[in-house]
Write a protein that holds these residues in place. Structure first.
Motif, PDB file in Angstrom:
ATOM      1  N   TYR A 237       0.906  -1.072   0.125  1.00 61.37           N
ATOM      2  CA  TYR A 237      -0.099  -0.067  -0.008  1.00 61.37           C
ATOM      3  C   TYR A 237       0.378   1.370  -0.031  1.00 61.37           C
ATOM      4  O   TYR A 237       0.713   1.986  -0.976  1.00 61.37           O
ATOM      5  CB  TYR A 237      -0.887   0.433   1.438  1.00 61.37           C
ATOM      6  N   GLN A 241       0.520   4.713  -2.720  1.00 57.33           N
ATOM      7  CA  GLN A 241       0.235   5.156  -2.848  1.00 57.33           C
ATOM      8  C   GLN A 241       1.413   6.132  -3.113  1.00 57.33           C
ATOM      9  O   GLN A 241       1.281   7.645  -3.157  1.00 57.33           O
ATOM     10  CB  GLN A 241      -0.068   5.367  -1.386  1.00 57.33           C
ATOM     11  N   LYS A 243       3.637   5.869  -5.164  1.00 53.20           N
ATOM     12  CA  LYS A 243       3.952   5.967  -7.297  1.00 53.20           C
ATOM     13  C   LYS A 243       2.883   7.122  -7.230  1.00 53.20           C
ATOM     14  O   LYS A 243       2.738   7.995  -8.215  1.00 53.20           O
ATOM     15  CB  LYS A 243       3.987   4.937  -7.911  1.00 53.20           C
ATOM     16  N   ILE A 244       1.258   6.795  -6.596  1.00 52.08           N
ATOM     17  CA  ILE A 244       0.335   7.812  -7.166  1.00 52.08           C
ATOM     18  C   ILE A 244       0.420   8.749  -7.311  1.00 52.08           C
ATOM     19  O   ILE A 244       0.207   9.937  -7.983  1.00 52.08           O
ATOM     20  CB  ILE A 244      -0.858   6.983  -6.359  1.00 52.08           C
ATOM     21  N   LEU A 246       3.363  10.684  -6.985  1.00 57.82           N
ATOM     22  CA  LEU A 246       4.367  10.882  -7.911  1.00 57.82           C
ATOM     23  C   LEU A 246       3.775  11.608  -8.449  1.00 57.82           C
ATOM     24  O   LEU A 246       3.725  12.772  -9.550  1.00 57.82           O
ATOM     25  CB  LEU A 246       5.084  10.000  -7.831  1.00 57.82           C
ATOM     26  N   GLY A 247       3.218  10.592  -9.556  1.00 59.61           N
ATOM     27  CA  GLY A 247       2.284  10.757 -10.468  1.00 59.61           C
ATOM     28  C   GLY A 247       1.298  11.450 -11.181  1.00 59.61           C
ATOM     29  O   GLY A 247       1.192  12.045 -11.986  1.00 59.61           O
ATOM     30  N   PHE A 330      20.238   8.448  -1.926  1.00 64.13           N
ATOM     31  CA  PHE A 330      19.507   7.631  -2.977  1.00 64.13           C
ATOM     32  C   PHE A 330      18.053   6.471  -2.220  1.00 64.13           C
ATOM     33  O   PHE A 330      17.702   6.481  -3.273  1.00 64.13           O
ATOM     34  CB  PHE A 330      20.724   7.182  -3.244  1.00 64.13           C
ATOM     35  N   VAL A 333      15.312   8.396  -1.618  1.00 71.07           N
ATOM     36  CA  VAL A 333      13.836   8.323  -3.228  1.00 71.07           C
ATOM     37  C   VAL A 333      14.472   7.531  -4.106  1.00 71.07           C
ATOM     38  O   VAL A 333      13.289   6.900  -4.684  1.00 71.07           O
ATOM     39  CB  VAL A 333      14.939   9.453  -3.897  1.00 71.07           C
ATOM     40  N   ALA A 334      15.396   6.655  -3.949  1.00 69.92           N
ATOM     41  CA  ALA A 334      14.303   5.059  -4.299  1.00 69.92           C
ATOM     42  C   ALA A 334      13.717   4.415  -4.036  1.00 69.92           C
ATOM     43  O   ALA A 334      13.171   3.848  -4.583  1.00 69.92           O
ATOM     44  CB  ALA A 334      15.679   4.402  -4.611  1.00 69.92           C
ATOM     45  N   MET A 337      10.033   6.252  -5.414  1.00 71.45           N
ATOM     46  CA  MET A 337       9.697   5.717  -6.208  1.00 71.45           C
ATOM     47  C   MET A 337       9.883   4.557  -6.590  1.00 71.45           C
ATOM     48  O   MET A 337       9.419   4.017  -7.674  1.00 71.45           O
ATOM     49  CB  MET A 337      10.899   6.234  -7.188  1.00 71.45           C
ATOM     50  N   GLY A 338       9.518   3.546  -5.416  1.00 73.27           N
ATOM     51  CA  GLY A 338       9.557   2.151  -5.672  1.00 73.27           C
ATOM     52  C   GLY A 338      10.584   1.109  -6.347  1.00 73.27           C
ATOM     53  O   GLY A 338      10.242  -0.022  -7.331  1.00 73.27           O
ATOM     54  N   LEU A 339      12.191   1.743  -6.541  1.00 70.11           N
ATOM     55  CA  LEU A 339      12.788   1.166  -7.085  1.00 70.11           C
ATOM     56  C   LEU A 339      13.843   0.236  -6.049  1.00 70.11           C
ATOM     57  O   LEU A 339      14.616  -0.729  -6.657  1.00 70.11           O
ATOM     58  CB  LEU A 339      13.836   2.239  -7.473  1.00 70.11           C
TER      59      LEU A 339
ATOM     60  N   LEU B  29      17.544   7.904 -11.178  1.00 68.86           N
ATOM     61  CA  LEU B  29      16.748   8.094 -10.195  1.00 68.86           C
ATOM     62  C   LEU B  29      16.270   9.591 -11.081  1.00 68.86           C
ATOM     63  O   LEU B  29      14.139   9.604 -10.342  1.00 68.86           O
ATOM     64  CB  LEU B  29      16.873   9.051  -8.653  1.00 68.86           C
ATOM     65  N   LEU B  36       7.880   8.122 -13.873  1.00 65.45           N
ATOM     66  CA  LEU B  36       6.510   8.328 -13.133  1.00 65.45           C
ATOM     67  C   LEU B  36       5.623  10.102 -12.759  1.00 65.45           C
ATOM     68  O   LEU B  36       4.538   9.113 -13.457  1.00 65.45           O
ATOM     69  CB  LEU B  36       6.599   7.957 -11.354  1.00 65.45           C
ATOM     70  N   TYR B  44      -1.756   7.609 -12.407  1.00 65.40           N
ATOM     71  CA  TYR B  44      -1.986   7.731 -11.461  1.00 65.40           C
ATOM     72  C   TYR B  44      -2.481   9.059 -11.275  1.00 65.40           C
ATOM     73  O   TYR B  44      -2.678   9.076 -10.076  1.00 65.40           O
ATOM     74  CB  TYR B  44       0.242   7.942 -11.177  1.00 65.40           C
TER      75      TYR B  44
END
Lengths: 387, 669
Positions: A237, A241, A243-244, A246-247, A330, A333-334, A337-339, B29, B36, B44
């Motif tokens: 979740y 959320q 990512k949502i 951010l996008g 790093f 932030v990664a 962003m789901g990295l 990044l 995104l 999104y």
């Protein structure tokens, strides 16, 4: 520029007055750091729906204290830091063992010692003192030394003991950060590349074993990272959320205080680990890129200081500190962003939280000390050796 | 220094390498951010909106149902209910206890509220009590400071002011069941939505329902509403107008009283049903509210079938009311003329079977008018024997019997008019002539509904126009209502002369010296009623019984007694209204059904619902509707209280008198 040569000579010997040292402080770097903290204040103001309380005002206070700490640390002679490097490391180690003991007595994971004014987290302190200790060790090592595997046993022990303690807490994120930070010092100290290859190979081989050792929640995080849709209402979740948020922020964002994901609480931990997302939601990708640019500038400063410093200890400290800072940025932030999997690493200087702030200001203090004493030359064997 | 130089070179090289690595990662990044926030932004954004925005349906008010003059018979009543929001109370228990001090609250409700608020999020309102009276609502509002967290919510509930007086026509609304979920109307998903389950409420459900409105609200992560973003008003349900005259319906229903009976009044020219009563009935309000299992069992298990619309779904042997059809068939066939007489000795022997007349010693010589007037069975046995079942069945069908009449209500029964073909098809047996005789007096296989009998009577009264009954001049088309004009009806193809004979005979039934319903004659300014009685046996009378003397109907158990029937029309001089009455298991039609028809027809003539009204007259009717069930209850209570007070006062005066003049006490009056 009369007396320039004289001045330089004095600088090389490290004979500076306090005023001269203050003159040498890189105020532009401080301005950068201040700008980052300022962004943090703005975002914390938004996170509280347009209120200075409870986060923004305390962030300011902590930054102010941190700034003072930074300057004090910067004024201390780099040779003093080198002299006491092992002692500081030992102190951090003792504290780490202390929380481990108290944590065993108390319930669950306890990572900090309450000092009243602020909470001391020995693992954070260890990040800095480990850099100091390793820099001290490699200061005297030439390429022949670092080429000998036996020579590397001591620094390896220096790294693995705190890492093991932190892992036991359990704090996977901090342990990995320590490992990475130490690895970088080994790297720049000139350790042969094949040794790194060997360690990486061993590490990969150890993954199945490590998997058994991992706690359930850590396994969950890794699994959820690999497939966030696996558990959209649970662990996944947060990532979803995030990512949502951010996008949906898009290129220019939804506007200050207008982030729906953050203000309607879809975004978890918006004032700490996910504050970058809040910024990117409200001000868009341009602001996110801008913040990253600020971080890159700080990193560049650190790099420049490392290259400019004339003593090896200072160079190593600057690299270690800068890299630790980079790791914070790093990983955070990664992660949002789901990295990479969700690990509790704050965004340096922006996220709310006292411990990370103190660690970072301490680290920047050391970096600044390296800068102020950049021309001081230190011999192989000791602080006052002219080499 | 050389070594130092090497070290520095390696250091610098590796630092640059490191910097390159960092740059690569930061670029990663940035790329991820671009992916995104720019490439996937649209996706999104949609997800964020879905997160944020909830659609809430606004149920439209259900359309009213009114009678032919606009008197509302199904309306929406404001329903006050008390809700409690747990997070706004200081102490939920304490609030509930204070509430119970003002408005009675059962222990069960108390526990339910506690349990529900534990299960749900603390800002979700939980219903404490529904159906608060206005006084209770005011009480709660006034004491609001002592009731933190309690809010009053207004909703609409369906209300049938006449309770059980028109329940079979109106039907009822009830909660949506699994089976009703097939439609794609999102309203059906609402937890407290009600849909029509029977009667007009069911048939006209779509237009009555209306269109739902919607409200877009912003919610946070736990679903709490933050604000309303957009609101789309729905469309209230359409009003449905019935052909019923509620005043007449009210009268007829109450005239039937506690009997298991049905009564239909209709306009003989338009087919408009003016009243259709079936008793006993049920209170549709109970269904709208929700019925307990016990209440349901009581309704479903009642032998007098309150749930069944007997006027429409009840099938009865029509008995002697069927004789007009036989008479018309005889005259139309030309085999038996109206003046031809037959002798009735009280029975007719066919083969080795004896068919009895209701009059044991016979009617003597009778022509057609006399036979109908006195309802002689033997005359019709003779006629039937001559014309055969085929002609009788044909005429009965032309008069509206034996087939659906397509009234705008569910559950219509089609009755049964037997023919030779029917019998061999369904029973696999050949028709025997005795069955023709039995059918000619409306017994045996013949079955008709009270509505069909009313239609038959109307078609006779209007000289042979094939009127079809209707309850509503509006038709559903695509969920909307279209008002249709009165249709023109075809002729049933019976000569006026034949009709005149039958109508005269029916007039004699009520007004003749020997008429079977002469006790129920009407004379309103020269307007009289014509009709026909009927008594239909529900069991066969055995030979032995006839010898020992037929047992009196009253001595039989209820379910073996005869049905009493009566059909009629008025004014006989210029027919406008047809009536049919059936009283189940009551006895003779002349004694038990005709008086009811008499009263109902008198009321019909008085109200004259088919006459065109001026707008002023319509307004006057709407302003003086019959008292609703609630008003009646109130009046009855007031009356009882007044009577009690009077009795008390009289007792006191008597006591005072007795005290005041003890000497006169013993003398009496």
């Amino acid at each position: 520029m009369i007396g320039d040569g004289l001045m330089t000579a004095r600088l090389r010997r490290g004979e500076m007055t306090l005023g001269e040292k203050l003159w040498q402080v890189s105020w532009s770097l401080l301005l950068l750091i201040g700008a980052l903290a300022g962004i943090g204040v703005a975002m914390l103001y938004s996170a509280a729906n347009g209120n200075m309380d409870p986060w923004a005002s305390r962030h300011i206070a902590r930054f102010s204290v941190g700034l003072a700490l930074l300057l004090v640390v910067a004024m201390v002679d780099i040779r003093q830091w080198m002299r006491y490097a092992y002692w500081l490391y030992a102190l951090a180690l003792v504290l780490l063992v202390a929380v481990e003991v108290r944590g065993t007595i108390g319930m669950g994971a306890q990572r900090w010692i309450d000092l009243g004014v602020f909470q001391l987290q020995p693992s954070e302190l260890m990040k800095v003192t480990l850099v100091l200790a390793l820099a001290r060790f490699f200061h005297g090592a030439d390429l022949a030394d670092t080429g000998r595997p036996l020579y590397l046993i001591l620094p390896t022990v220096l790294v693995l003991v705190p890492v093991a303690l932190v892992l036991k807490q359990p704090d996977l994120g901090t342990a990995l950060m320590m490992l990475a930070g130490a690895g970088v010092l080994f790297f720049v100290a000139g350790v042969r590349l094949w040794m790194f290859g060997l360690v990486v190979a061993l590490g990969l081989a150890a993954i199945p074993v490590a998997w058994q050792v991992l706690h359930d929640y850590q396994k969950q995080r890794v699994l959820t990272f690999i497939n966030p849709e696996r558990d959209p209402l649970g662990a996944g979740y947060h990532i979803l959320q995030s990512k949502i948020a951010l996008g949906s922020g898009g290129l220019t964002g939804k506007g200050f205080l207008e982030g729906t994901q953050s203000h309607l609480n879809f975004l978890p931990e918006k004032q700490t680990d996910f504050i970058f997302v809040m910024l990117a939601e409200e001000f868009g990708m341009l602001a996110g890129m801008g913040l990253l640019l600020l971080y890159v500038l700080v990193l560049t400063y650190g790099l420049a200081i490392a290259l400019r410093a004339r003593n090896h200890f200072g160079r190593l400290v600057a690299i270690g500190v800068t890299f630790t800072f980079f790791l914070y940025v790093f990983i955070n932030v990664a992660m949002v962003m789901g990295l990479i999997p969700v690990v509790g690493v704050p965004l340096p200087l922006v996220s709310y939280g006292g411990t990370a702030m103190m660690t970072l200001m301490l680290a920047f203090g050391l970096l600044m000390s390296v800068w102020v004493h950049r021309d001081v030359q230190i011999g192989r064997r000791g602080a006052y050796d002219d080499g | 220094m050389q070594k130092d130089g090497d070290r520095s070179k390696v250091f610098t090289r590796r630092v640059v390498l490191l910097a390159g690595g960092k740059a690569l990662l930061v670029t990663l990044l940035g790329a991820r951010m671009y992916y995104l926030q720019v490439m996937e932004a649209e996706k999104y954004r949609t997800l964020a909106e879905e997160n944020r925005i909830n659609m809430r349906l606004i149920p439209p008010p259900r359309g009213r149902i009114v009678d032919r003059f606009g008197i509302p018979v199904a309306v929406n009543r404001q329903n006050f209910r008390a809700l409690v929001v747990a997070e706004r109370t200081r102490d939920l228990e304490q609030t509930l206890r204070t509430f119970a001090g003002l408005v009675p609250l059962t222990d069960y409700d108390h526990q339910r509220v506690l349990k529900e608020s534990k299960r749900r999020r603390s800002f979700v309102p939980v219903t404490v009590r529904e159906n608060l009276t206005w006084e209770q609502m005011a009480m709660v509002q006034v004491n609001a400071p002592d009731l933190p967290g309690v809010i009053i919510d207004e909703g609409l509930t369906r209300d049938y002011p006449y309770a059980d007086l028109a329940s079979h026509i109106l039907g009822y609304v009830a909660a949506v069941s699994e089976d009703d979920m097939d439609g794609d109307d999102p309203l059906l998903q609402l937890p407290d939505f009600r849909i029509g389950k029977a009667g007009i409420e069911k048939v006209y459900d779509l237009p009555l329902r209306g269109k739902s409105g919607a409200s877009q609200v912003e919610v946070n992560a736990v679903g709490r509403m933050i604000r309303e973003l957009r609101r789309e008003e729905g469309e209230p349900g359409h009003e449905v107008q019935l052909t019923i005259d509620m005043r007449l319906q009210d009268y007829a229903s109450r005239r039937l009283g506690t009997d298991s009976a049905a009564c239909v009044v209709m306009d003989v020219h338009t087919g408009e049903v003016l009243a259709m009563a079936s008793m006993p009935a049920y209170d549709p309000n109970a269904f709208a509210r929700g019925l307990s299992t016990k209440e349901w069992k009581a309704l479903a298990g009642n032998p007098r079938a309150p749930l069944r619309n007997k006027a429409l779904a009840g099938q009865y042997a029509p008995g002697s009311t069927f004789k007009m059809a036989v008479a018309l068939a005889a005259m139309e066939s030309g085999i038996v003329g109206p003046e031809q007489t037959f002798y009735c000795p009280g029975h007719l022997t066919l083969g080795n079977h004896r068919f009895h007349c209701w009059k044991r010693w016979g009617h003597g010589h009778l022509n057609m008018v006399g036979a109908i007037e006195q309802s002689c069975d033997v005359y019709f046995y003779e006629v039937a024997r001559r014309i055969g079942i085929g002609r009788i069945a044909d005429m009965a069908r032309r008069l509206g019997l034996g087939a659906d009449l397509d009234l705008e209500l569910p559950g219509e029964a089609s009755g049964l008019i037997p023919t030779k073909a029917w019998k061999s098809a369904t029973l696999g047996q050949p028709w025997v002539q005795g069955e023709t005789l039995v059918a000619s007096i409306g017994q045996g296989y013949v079955l008709a509904t009270p509505l069909q009998l009313a239609v038959m009577t109307a078609r006779i009264a209007n000289d042979g126009l094939a009127v079809r009954p209707t309850l509503c001049r509006q038709r559903v088309a695509d969920g909307r209502l279209i008002t249709e004009p009165t249709p023109s009806f075809d002729s049933v193809g019976v000569s006026k002369q034949a009709m005149a004979v039958v109508k005269h005979a029916m007039w004699r039934v009520v007004n003749g010296d020997r008429g079977t319903a002469r006790g129920s004659a009407i004379d309103v300014d020269g307007q009289t009623m014509a009709g026909k009685t009927g008594t239909s046996q529900v069991r066969r009378i055995s030979m032995r019984e006839r010898e020992t003397g037929v047992r009196k109907n009253e001595d039989l158990p209820w379910k073996f007694r005869d049905h009493a029937l009566f059909v009629g029309f008025a004014p006989a001089e210029a027919p406008r209204y047809a009536v049919s009455v059936i009283v189940e298991h009551a006895g003779g039609g002349s004694r038990f059904a005709a008086p009811i028809a008499h009263d109902v027809m008198l009321e019909t003539l008085r109200l004259d619902p088919s006459r065109r009204r001026t707008p002023d007259e319509l307004a006057a009717i709407r302003e003086a509707p019959p008292p609703t069930a609630a008003e009646r209850r109130r009046r009855a209570e007031a009356k009882a209280a007044a009577a009690a007070a009077l009795a008390e006062a009289t007792a006191e005066t008597a006591a005072e008198a007795a005290e005041g003049s003890p000497g006169q006490g013993g003398n009496g009056q």
